[in-house]
Scaffold this motif. Structure first.
Motif, short mmCIF file in Angstrom:
data_model
loop_
_atom_site.label_atom_id
_atom_site.label_comp_id
_atom_site.label_asym_id
_atom_site.label_seq_id
_atom_site.Cartn_x
_atom_site.Cartn_y
_atom_site.Cartn_z
N GLY A 224 0.78 -1.22 0.00
CA GLY A 224 0.00 0.00 0.00
C GLY A 224 0.81 1.27 0.00
O GLY A 224 0.34 2.32 0.42
N VAL A 225 2.05 1.21 -0.49
CA VAL A 225 2.92 2.39 -0.54
C VAL A 225 3.14 2.77 -2.01
O VAL A 225 3.74 2.00 -2.77
N ALA A 226 2.66 3.93 -2.40
CA ALA A 226 2.89 4.42 -3.76
C ALA A 226 4.28 5.01 -3.85
O ALA A 226 4.73 5.74 -2.95
N VAL A 227 4.99 4.69 -4.92
CA VAL A 227 6.33 5.23 -5.14
C VAL A 227 6.25 6.20 -6.32
O VAL A 227 5.89 5.80 -7.43
N GLY A 228 6.59 7.46 -6.09
CA GLY A 228 6.48 8.48 -7.13
C GLY A 228 7.62 8.41 -8.12
O GLY A 228 8.38 9.38 -8.27
N VAL A 229 7.72 7.30 -8.82
CA VAL A 229 8.78 7.11 -9.80
C VAL A 229 8.17 6.42 -11.02
O VAL A 229 7.26 5.60 -10.89
N SER A 230 8.67 6.76 -12.19
CA SER A 230 8.15 6.20 -13.44
C SER A 230 8.59 4.76 -13.62
O SER A 230 9.30 4.19 -12.78
N SER A 231 8.16 4.15 -14.73
CA SER A 231 8.49 2.76 -15.01
C SER A 231 9.99 2.58 -15.19
O SER A 231 10.72 3.52 -15.51
N LEU A 232 10.45 1.35 -15.01
CA LEU A 232 11.88 1.05 -15.14
C LEU A 232 12.38 1.39 -16.55
O LEU A 232 13.48 1.94 -16.70
N ASP A 233 11.58 1.09 -17.57
CA ASP A 233 12.01 1.38 -18.94
C ASP A 233 12.20 2.87 -19.16
O ASP A 233 13.18 3.30 -19.80
N PHE A 234 11.28 3.69 -18.64
CA PHE A 234 11.42 5.13 -18.83
C PHE A 234 12.59 5.69 -18.03
O PHE A 234 13.31 6.57 -18.50
N ILE A 235 12.81 5.16 -16.83
CA ILE A 235 13.96 5.59 -16.03
C ILE A 235 15.25 5.29 -16.77
O ILE A 235 16.18 6.11 -16.83
N LYS A 236 15.34 4.10 -17.39
CA LYS A 236 16.54 3.74 -18.14
C LYS A 236 16.74 4.67 -19.34
O LYS A 236 17.87 5.02 -19.68
N THR A 237 15.65 5.08 -19.96
CA THR A 237 15.74 6.03 -21.07
C THR A 237 16.34 7.35 -20.61
O THR A 237 17.17 7.95 -21.30
N CYS A 238 15.92 7.80 -19.44
CA CYS A 238 16.39 9.10 -18.94
C CYS A 238 17.79 9.05 -18.36
O CYS A 238 18.55 10.03 -18.48
N ARG A 239 18.16 7.94 -17.74
CA ARG A 239 19.45 7.86 -17.07
C ARG A 239 20.62 7.73 -18.05
O ARG A 239 21.74 8.09 -17.72
N ASP A 240 20.37 7.21 -19.25
CA ASP A 240 21.41 7.09 -20.26
C ASP A 240 21.11 8.10 -21.36
O ASP A 240 20.15 7.96 -22.10
N LYS A 241 21.96 9.13 -21.46
CA LYS A 241 21.67 10.23 -22.38
C LYS A 241 21.72 9.80 -23.85
O LYS A 241 21.20 10.52 -24.72
N ARG A 242 22.32 8.65 -24.13
CA ARG A 242 22.25 8.13 -25.49
C ARG A 242 20.83 7.72 -25.82
O ARG A 242 20.32 7.99 -26.92
N ASN A 243 20.16 7.11 -24.85
CA ASN A 243 18.76 6.74 -25.04
C ASN A 243 17.85 7.96 -25.03
O ASN A 243 16.85 8.01 -25.76
N THR A 244 18.22 8.95 -24.21
CA THR A 244 17.41 10.17 -24.15
C THR A 244 17.38 10.88 -25.49
O THR A 244 16.34 11.38 -25.93
N GLY A 245 18.54 10.92 -26.16
CA GLY A 245 18.60 11.56 -27.48
C GLY A 245 17.67 10.88 -28.48
O GLY A 245 16.96 11.54 -29.25
N LYS A 246 17.67 9.55 -28.47
CA LYS A 246 16.78 8.81 -29.37
C LYS A 246 15.31 9.09 -29.03
O LYS A 246 14.46 9.18 -29.93
N PHE A 247 15.03 9.22 -27.75
CA PHE A 247 13.66 9.51 -27.30
C PHE A 247 13.20 10.87 -27.82
O PHE A 247 12.08 11.01 -28.33
N PHE A 248 14.05 11.88 -27.68
CA PHE A 248 13.71 13.22 -28.19
C PHE A 248 13.44 13.16 -29.69
O PHE A 248 12.44 13.70 -30.18
N PRO B 215 13.69 12.35 -14.38
CA PRO B 215 12.34 11.92 -13.99
C PRO B 215 12.11 11.97 -12.48
O PRO B 215 11.85 10.97 -11.82
N ARG B 216 12.17 13.18 -11.93
CA ARG B 216 12.02 13.41 -10.49
C ARG B 216 11.77 14.88 -10.26
O ARG B 216 11.82 15.69 -11.19
#
Length: 327
Positions: A110-134, A276-277
């Motif tokens: 019953g504890v909500a965690v204010g964090v996005s999905s693992l896939d989206f976090i991985k996209t944001c944490r690696d700027k190579r993936n972030t560039g592809k996302f943009f 993503p925070r």
């Protein structure tokens, strides 16, 4: 699911992790939470509570292990169970992956965690993936530069960096030192000239349906230690531009910070990174009327749907200064 929601409704305390100097964020959650639940508390964690200003402002601060410690998650979960915590709000990049990996575990209790999905976090944490996302969403990114055949000026930054560390503006060949050339984490790219482009952090809130509910661009007029020191909220042209491209992001929830550059002469937008925070400049967004703490409380504690909001204050100037806590 019904049992979990009922359990959550009985637990309306909030835990802000790695709180450090996030005094304004803690106060925002305290003031907002108590409008709905007058006796609810906002707790914090830190590796060294005695030296964390936010610890003294919160309703209680717990000393925790380093986020990479195998016992960090069990320790955090036990804190939630012992203190009737219904929501966790992370504040630093290094804890996002581990919290995303264990999000379902906390949900079971019953504890909500204010964090996005693992896939989206991985996209944001690696700027190579972030560039592809943009690029996938129609936003250009700085042009890649071959470090063996460079054109100047160029910019280099680590693909997994944060806090504005290990950044390099290189204007001539002699500045491409052996250390820079041998650093396998550095990405080499076009330098975006701040004499031509204005720099923005855009605070965006995404609901449980992964749809954007609020977009507040803040011009970064002056930066200190990687964080905005003087800023100005500015609706156009970025609000409509970003809404049309990022109305929905799969797996994205809560507050994210998108960093972009804008050329005011031709409206060229360049995507830089996504955190993503809650960012360090969020208090300006809140002061302008983008109260993301309230949106989280309405969605996760009250079970309400949040509509898109754009009635925040345009051209609100923020001028930050140092304050102190005396113990």
């Amino acid at each position: 699911m019904g049992t979990i929601n009922l359990f959550r409704k009985m637990k309306n305390n909030v835990l802000i992790t790695s709180a450090g100097q996030r005094v304004a964020l803690v106060r925002n959650f305290q003031e907002t939470l108590r409008r709905f639940f007058p006796t609810a508390k906002v707790y914090t964690t830190d590796m060294n509570p005695r030296l964390a200003p936010a610890a003294y402002v919160s309703d209680g601060c717990f000393e925790v292990l380093r986020v990479t410690d195998p016992q960090y998650i069990p320790q955090l979960l036990q804190l939630c169970l012992d203190n009737e915590i219904g929501m966790i709000i992370p504040t630093i990049d290094t804890e996002l992956l581990v919290l995303a990996e264990n999000k379902m575990l906390f949900e079971e209790y019953g504890v909500a965690v204010g964090v996005s999905s693992l896939d989206f976090i991985k996209t944001c944490r690696d700027k190579r993936n972030t560039g592809k996302f943009f690029e996938k969403h129609g936003v250009r990114v700085p042009r890649a530069i071959d470090k063996l055949h460079p054109t100047f000026p160029l910019f280099a930054k680590p693909y997994d960096g944060s806090l504005s560390t290990n950044l390099h503006i290189i204007r001539k060949l002699e500045e491409l030192t052996p250390d820079i050339m041998s650093d396998s984490k550095l990405l080499f790219m076009e330098y975006i000239d701040k004499a031509v482009y204005k720099e923005y952090t855009v605070d965006m809130y995404y609901g449980r349906d992964n749809k954007v509910k609020c977009i507040v661009p803040r011009e970064r007029i002056k930066i200190r230690a990687g964080e905005i020191n003087k800023g100005l909220t500015e609706k156009e042209p970025l609000t409509n531009y970003l809404y049309s491209r990022f109305e929905t992001i799969d797996g994205c929830i809560g507050c994210i910070c998108m960093q972009v550059f804008l050329n005011p002469n031709n409206n060229d937008v360049v995507g830089i990174e996504i955190n993503p925070r809650f960012g360090g400049g969020y208090p300006q967004t809140c002061a302008a009327g983008g109260n993301y703490a309230e949106m989280l409380i309405r969605e996760y504690f009250l079970g309400e749907e949040v509509d898109y909001r754009d009635n925040w204050k345009d051209h609100l100037l923020m001028l930050r200064y140092d304050d102190a806590v005396f113990v």
